[in-house]
Structure formats: C-alpha cells, structure tokens
Design an enzyme around this catalytic site. Structure first.
Site, PDB file in Angstrom:
ATOM      1  CE  LYS A  55      31.778  47.274  33.007  1.00 47.27           C
ATOM      2  NZ  LYS A  55      30.860  46.888  31.929  1.00 47.27           N
ATOM      3  CG  ASP A  94      33.491  45.163  30.354  1.00 47.39           C
ATOM      4  OD1 ASP A  94      32.461  45.486  29.754  1.00 47.39           O
ATOM      5  OD2 ASP A  94      34.546  45.820  30.251  1.00 47.39           O
TER       6      ASP A  94
HETATM    7  P1  NDP Z   1      36.838  41.059  25.237  1.00 48.15           P
HETATM    8  O1  NDP Z   1      37.891  41.154  26.256  1.00 48.15           O
HETATM    9  O2  NDP Z   1      36.202  39.763  24.958  1.00 48.15           O
HETATM   10  O3  NDP Z   1      37.383  41.639  23.849  1.00 48.15           O
HETATM   11  C1  NDP Z   1      37.851  42.942  23.739  1.00 48.15           C
HETATM   12  C2  NDP Z   1      38.409  43.138  22.355  1.00 48.15           C
HETATM   13  O4  NDP Z   1      38.740  44.502  22.181  1.00 48.15           O
HETATM   14  C3  NDP Z   1      39.682  42.353  22.107  1.00 48.15           C
HETATM   15  O5  NDP Z   1      39.767  42.033  20.756  1.00 48.15           O
HETATM   16  C4  NDP Z   1      40.752  43.368  22.490  1.00 48.15           C
HETATM   17  O6  NDP Z   1      42.006  43.152  21.866  1.00 48.15           O
HETATM   18  C5  NDP Z   1      40.149  44.659  22.000  1.00 48.15           C
HETATM   19  N1  NDP Z   1      40.632  45.766  22.814  1.00 48.15           N
HETATM   20  C6  NDP Z   1      40.557  45.882  24.169  1.00 48.15           C
HETATM   21  N2  NDP Z   1      41.131  47.029  24.569  1.00 48.15           N
HETATM   22  C7  NDP Z   1      41.576  47.624  23.437  1.00 48.15           C
HETATM   23  C8  NDP Z   1      42.254  48.830  23.195  1.00 48.15           C
HETATM   24  N3  NDP Z   1      42.596  49.655  24.189  1.00 48.15           N
HETATM   25  N4  NDP Z   1      42.545  49.145  21.900  1.00 48.15           N
HETATM   26  C9  NDP Z   1      42.201  48.316  20.880  1.00 48.15           C
HETATM   27  N5  NDP Z   1      41.562  47.148  21.060  1.00 48.15           N
HETATM   28  C10 NDP Z   1      41.249  46.822  22.320  1.00 48.15           C
HETATM   29  O7  NDP Z   1      35.738  42.150  25.665  1.00 48.15           O
HETATM   30  P2  NDP Z   1      34.213  42.260  25.219  1.00 48.15           P
HETATM   31  O8  NDP Z   1      34.062  41.828  23.810  1.00 48.15           O
HETATM   32  O9  NDP Z   1      33.399  41.616  26.264  1.00 48.15           O
HETATM   33  O10 NDP Z   1      33.960  43.831  25.341  1.00 48.15           O
HETATM   34  C11 NDP Z   1      34.179  44.730  24.242  1.00 48.15           C
HETATM   35  C12 NDP Z   1      33.437  46.039  24.497  1.00 48.15           C
HETATM   36  O11 NDP Z   1      32.027  45.765  24.644  1.00 48.15           O
HETATM   37  C13 NDP Z   1      33.838  46.784  25.770  1.00 48.15           C
HETATM   38  O12 NDP Z   1      33.688  48.166  25.543  1.00 48.15           O
HETATM   39  C14 NDP Z   1      32.772  46.328  26.781  1.00 48.15           C
HETATM   40  O13 NDP Z   1      32.625  47.246  27.832  1.00 48.15           O
HETATM   41  C15 NDP Z   1      31.558  46.283  25.877  1.00 48.15           C
HETATM   42  N6  NDP Z   1      30.465  45.463  26.352  1.00 48.15           N
HETATM   43  C16 NDP Z   1      30.625  44.139  26.632  1.00 48.15           C
HETATM   44  C17 NDP Z   1      29.549  43.383  27.042  1.00 48.15           C
HETATM   45  C18 NDP Z   1      29.650  41.917  27.243  1.00 48.15           C
HETATM   46  O14 NDP Z   1      28.606  41.281  27.401  1.00 48.15           O
HETATM   47  N7  NDP Z   1      30.837  41.306  27.222  1.00 48.15           N
HETATM   48  C19 NDP Z   1      28.232  43.993  27.282  1.00 48.15           C
HETATM   49  C20 NDP Z   1      28.133  45.380  26.873  1.00 48.15           C
HETATM   50  C21 NDP Z   1      29.225  46.069  26.457  1.00 48.15           C
HETATM   51  P3  NDP Z   1      43.214  42.474  22.691  1.00 48.15           P
HETATM   52  O15 NDP Z   1      42.904  41.016  22.703  1.00 48.15           O
HETATM   53  O16 NDP Z   1      44.415  42.844  21.925  1.00 48.15           O
HETATM   54  O17 NDP Z   1      43.169  43.092  24.052  1.00 48.15           O
END
Ligand code: NDP
Length: 446
Positions: free
Chosen positions: A124, A164
């Site tokens: 990571k 991510d």
């Molecule tokens: P994105 O950046 O596309 O979206 C993240 C979302 O979560 C946004 O809506 C963001 O809101 C919100 N968010 C981020 N940090 C916080 C926080 N501290 N408190 C509240 N809301 C928060 O990321 P992904 O959708 O790619 O990833 C989401 C999760 O899934 C993570 O845990 C990631 O590790 C996991 N994941 C992702 C994969 C992938 O293929 N992308 C694969 C496997 C797991 P805002 O816009 O306000 O920041």
C-alpha cells in the site's frame, strides 16, 4: 514467538501506530488456533515475520501549486509481503495519511490478495496530499513529483500500485504517464488505468459490484432475497457509487450515501435517475453530497455531520473509510433491525463494533473478503496486460462473480462454527493466512 507475545512486542515497538496494531491484533487473535496446529510455524517465527513489512519507502514530494508556491508532502510505499506474487495494493491521497494507516492497509491487503486465489502479494502507498479543491494541473504536478521517487521501486513483476481514497482514474493516468516517461516502458505497472492504455473493463465497478456479489452469496446461505431490502451505504466515492449501482439493478432500496461532511437519506430508496445525478455530481464534478439534498428537498434529507448508521435499514454497506462504525453505531444498527453488514471499505468497523456484530450473530463480512473484488479485477488487468489482450465486460464480470463465490466458500470452510453460524472474520483471516504462511515456509527464512 507465541501469537500473544507477538502482539505485545509490536505494541512496545510501534506504540504510535494504532490502526496498524488494531489490524494486526484482529488477525492474530482469530488465526491463533490454526497457527497452534502447526508447530513448524512457530519455529520459523512466522507470525512476527508476517506482521512486519518487508520494507518501507518514505520520501519527500515537492511540487508547485497554481500560485507558484512550492508545496511539500510526504510520500510512502509499504511493500508488505511478496510470498505469493508481486507486491500489489493501492495508493491513497488524503490529508490523514500516515505510516500507521498505510501499514494497516498493506497488512490487510496481503491477506485479501491471498484470498483472491490470484498471484499477488500485499502493499500500500500514498501521501498526505489532499486532492480536494486542487486543479487538474496541480494534481498532475503532484502525481508526477510523487512518481519521480516511486518509479525506481515498482515494476510489473515487482510492485503494481492502483487507486484508493483520493486516487481514481485521473490520478492513476498521471502517475502511469510519468512512470512510462521515466522508464521508457509501457508495461502493466499500475492497475485502474484508462481503457485506452491497458485498463480493464469493470475495474472501476469491481469493488462495489464485488461487495454486492459477496453479499448475495451470504444472503443465499439463509435463503434471503435482496429485492426490496433497505440498504444503508456510506461514502460517495468509487466503491459506494458502484455498490449503489448494482443494488439498484437488483431491486434493493439504497437509502443513503455520505461524504466526510454528512449523509443523504432517501426514505423511498434511490432511483436510477437520482443515481445518474449523484454520479455526475460526485465522480465527474467532484461536488459535495449536500448539494444533491439541496436540489431534492422533497425526497431527500441531509444529515449534516452525521453518518448513516442511525437509519432504519436491513443491510449496511460501509464504503467510506476505516473506523467509521463504532460500538454505538453498531448497536444502533442492531437495534434498528439490521441483519447484515458487508464492508466495502477497509476496516470500517472498530473492534467494539465487530464484537457486537459477531455476538449478535448477524451476517457480517469484513472488508478483506467483501471488498476483494477490486484487487481481483486488478489482478485480471495484470493478466490482460501480460497477454496484450482486452477481455469483454461480460468475461471480466463473470470472472469477478466466480472469484467472489470462491472467496465466500473459503470463508465458510474456515469460519463455520458447530452451531452453523459462519464467522466470516475468522474464515477470511485463516484462509488468507494459511496460503501466505505455507508460501513463506516453502521459501525459507528471508
Ligand atoms: P474515494 O476517494 O473514491 O471515496 C471515498 C469516500 O469516502 C468519499 O465519499 C469520501 O468523502 C469519504 N471519506 C473519505 N474519508 C472519510 C472520512 N475520514 N470520514 C468520512 N468520509 C470519508 O475512495 P474509494 O471509494 O476508492 O475507497 C473507499 C474505501 O474503500 C476505502 O476504505 C478504501 O481503502 C476501500 N477500498 C477501495 C478499493 C477501490 O478499488 N477503490 C478497493 C478496496 C477497498 P469526501 O469526498 O468528503 O472525502
């Protein structure tokens, strides 16, 4: 070293890394029985060697913003374990990024990748760079500066990064472009690439779709139909959006999404037209979820500063970030009748919340099993790049479904208790651990 001694020793050596210690403790406590059945593992000090990353790169990233000011961020890459394949794992850009968070993610990734059955080790990386509010040019300059350092440590059979939080197709494209420029090679070093330059169909959708496929497998064990079920989803990024997409297609009612400022509540469930609007707002225009509620006061409520876990739902799919469901949230979900939780995010439930779900014996899948669809299709992207081929959407989607089914079967095999309850946490950890442990044993002490 005994499992419990490893935990205590890591606590002493890394006292300021709470997320890393939380992830390690959860895994070690669930694999203890399986570990104790293999005295040779202890002779090889396997647990300690599996918990500590192979290596960590940490570097300064300097770049110039649109006003001509020089900005500095930290860059990291954790190469955790490559016993079963090249290092593989995403890159996160978020102001909160630090060593503890990336070490927990790399550790989890190692077990997740093992579960996929594909040949991928765990890694990571990321930076405390905050892409919010930055122009495309600023994001590009940052990505290029980040890659001037990271490039020397990655490669198609060395370490293959992906996206991510804060890293989507735009950022992967900029990073891949700089990697290509510096190495003079067009290889599969990066997944989540654009379709025109080696990306795979269904990769953007894969984590969300995969989580829903995993949920369907779990519901099938109880004969429950997803149709009409009220599902609370958190997040509004890549994972959350495609989770909602698949749920709507299957006739479930998506009652919420969120971002870091608050949640939207749709009592009657999200329509396809509303999903299209939210996709444009969040993924294309990078707006705030609040704006959707402001435009739809008749059918949507905005819960300022709140997570969606107090809403009455049948199923919860946390898809934002780590530790977003605490013990109180878990209790609220249970009190409101929630009977299934399937994690799209990595480690979204605190230990207290996990404890409550397991005690209540609801259907509960940890992220390392339920969200493994993303990295699985990344593995398929690597396979397509190696063959210089591109598979159809149908082909990739069919493979994704089959991988998620296989992961579910492994969880049931190692997690089914005598009373019939499936402890997916234990099942995922033991299944993931056994493969990596055997591979490490086979390769000697390194
Ligand atoms: P994105 O950046 O596309 O979206 C993240 C979302 O979560 C946004 O809506 C963001 O809101 C919100 N968010 C981020 N940090 C916080 C926080 N501290 N408190 C509240 N809301 C928060 O990321 P992904 O959708 O790619 O990833 C989401 C999760 O899934 C993570 O845990 C990631 O590790 C996991 N994941 C992702 C994969 C992938 O293929 N992308 C694969 C496997 C797991 P805002 O816009 O306000 O920041």
């Amino acid at each position: 070293m005994k499992a419990i001694d490893v935990i205590n020793d890591l606590k002493r050596r890394f006292p300021n890394e709470p997320e890393y210690l939380q992830a390690v403790q959860e895994v070690i406590t669930t694999i203890e029985d399986a570990y104790n059945e293999h005295p040779e593992f202890e002779r090889y000090n396997l647990i300690e060697r599996l918990c500590i990353p192979d290596r960590i790169f940490q570097f300064r990233v300097s770049w110039i913003d649109d006003k001509g000011r020089v900005q500095t961020n930290m860059g990291y890459r954790i190469q955790h374990n490559n016993a079963i394949g090249p290092y593989k794992g995403g890159v996160r850009f978020h102001a909160s990024v630090n060593l503890s968070i990336l070490k927990f993610l790399a550790f989890e990734q190692t077990f997740k990748n093992s579960l996929t059955t594909l040949a991928m080790g765990g890694a990571k990386g990321g930076s405390d760079f905050n892409p919010k509010g930055k122009s495309d040019m600023e994001v590009m300059r940052f990505c290029q500066a980040f890659m001037t350092e990271l490039t020397r440590n990655i490669g198609p059979s060395v370490d293959v990064p992906a996206g991510d939080i804060g890293v989507g197709g735009r950022e992967v494209g900029f990073m891949f472009g700089m990697y290509k420029k510096l190495t003079h090679e067009h290889t599969g070093t990066f997944t989540g690439k654009g379709l025109e330059f080696g990306g795979s169909l269904i990769r953007p959708e894969a984590t969300g779709y995969g989580n829903v496929y995993f949920l369907l497998n779990m519901l099938a064990t109880k004969g429950i139909d997803i149709k009409g079920k009220r599902v609370a989803v958190s997040g509004a990024g890549n994972v959350a959006i495609y989770t909602a997409d698949k749920l709507i297609n299957l006739g479930a009612k998506v009652i919420s999404l969120s971002d870091s400022n608050g949640s939207i509540y749709l009592p009657d469930g999200m329509t396809r037209e509303q999903w299209d609007e939210i996709f444009k707002l969040k993924i294309i225009e990078r707006g705030r979820i609040r704006e959707f509620a402001e435009d739809h006061p008749d059918c949507c409520e905005y819960l300022d500063g709140q997570r969606p876990w107090n809403l009455k739902c049948d199923i919860a799919m946390p898809s934002a970030t780590q530790n977003e469901i605490d013990g109180d949230d878990a209790q609220a979900l249970l009190d409101n009748g929630c009977f299934a939780v399937s994690e799209g995010a990595n480690m979204p439930s605190t230990p207290d919340a996990v404890h409550k779900f397991l005690n209540a014996k609801i259907i509960y899948a940890p992220g390392k099993a339920a969200n493994a669809g993303g990295v699985s299709v990344s593995g398929l992207e690597m396979a397509q790049n190696a063959q210089m081929l591109m598979w159809s959407s149908e082909e990739v989607d069919a493979k994704l479904k089959s991988i998620m089914k296989n992961i579910h079967e492994q969880c049931v095999k190692y997690g089914k208790q005598s009373d019939g309850f499936v402890n997916y946490v234990k099942g995922a950890n033991v299944a993931g651990f056994m493969k990596v442990a055997r591979a490490m044993m086979g390769q000697g002490i390194l």
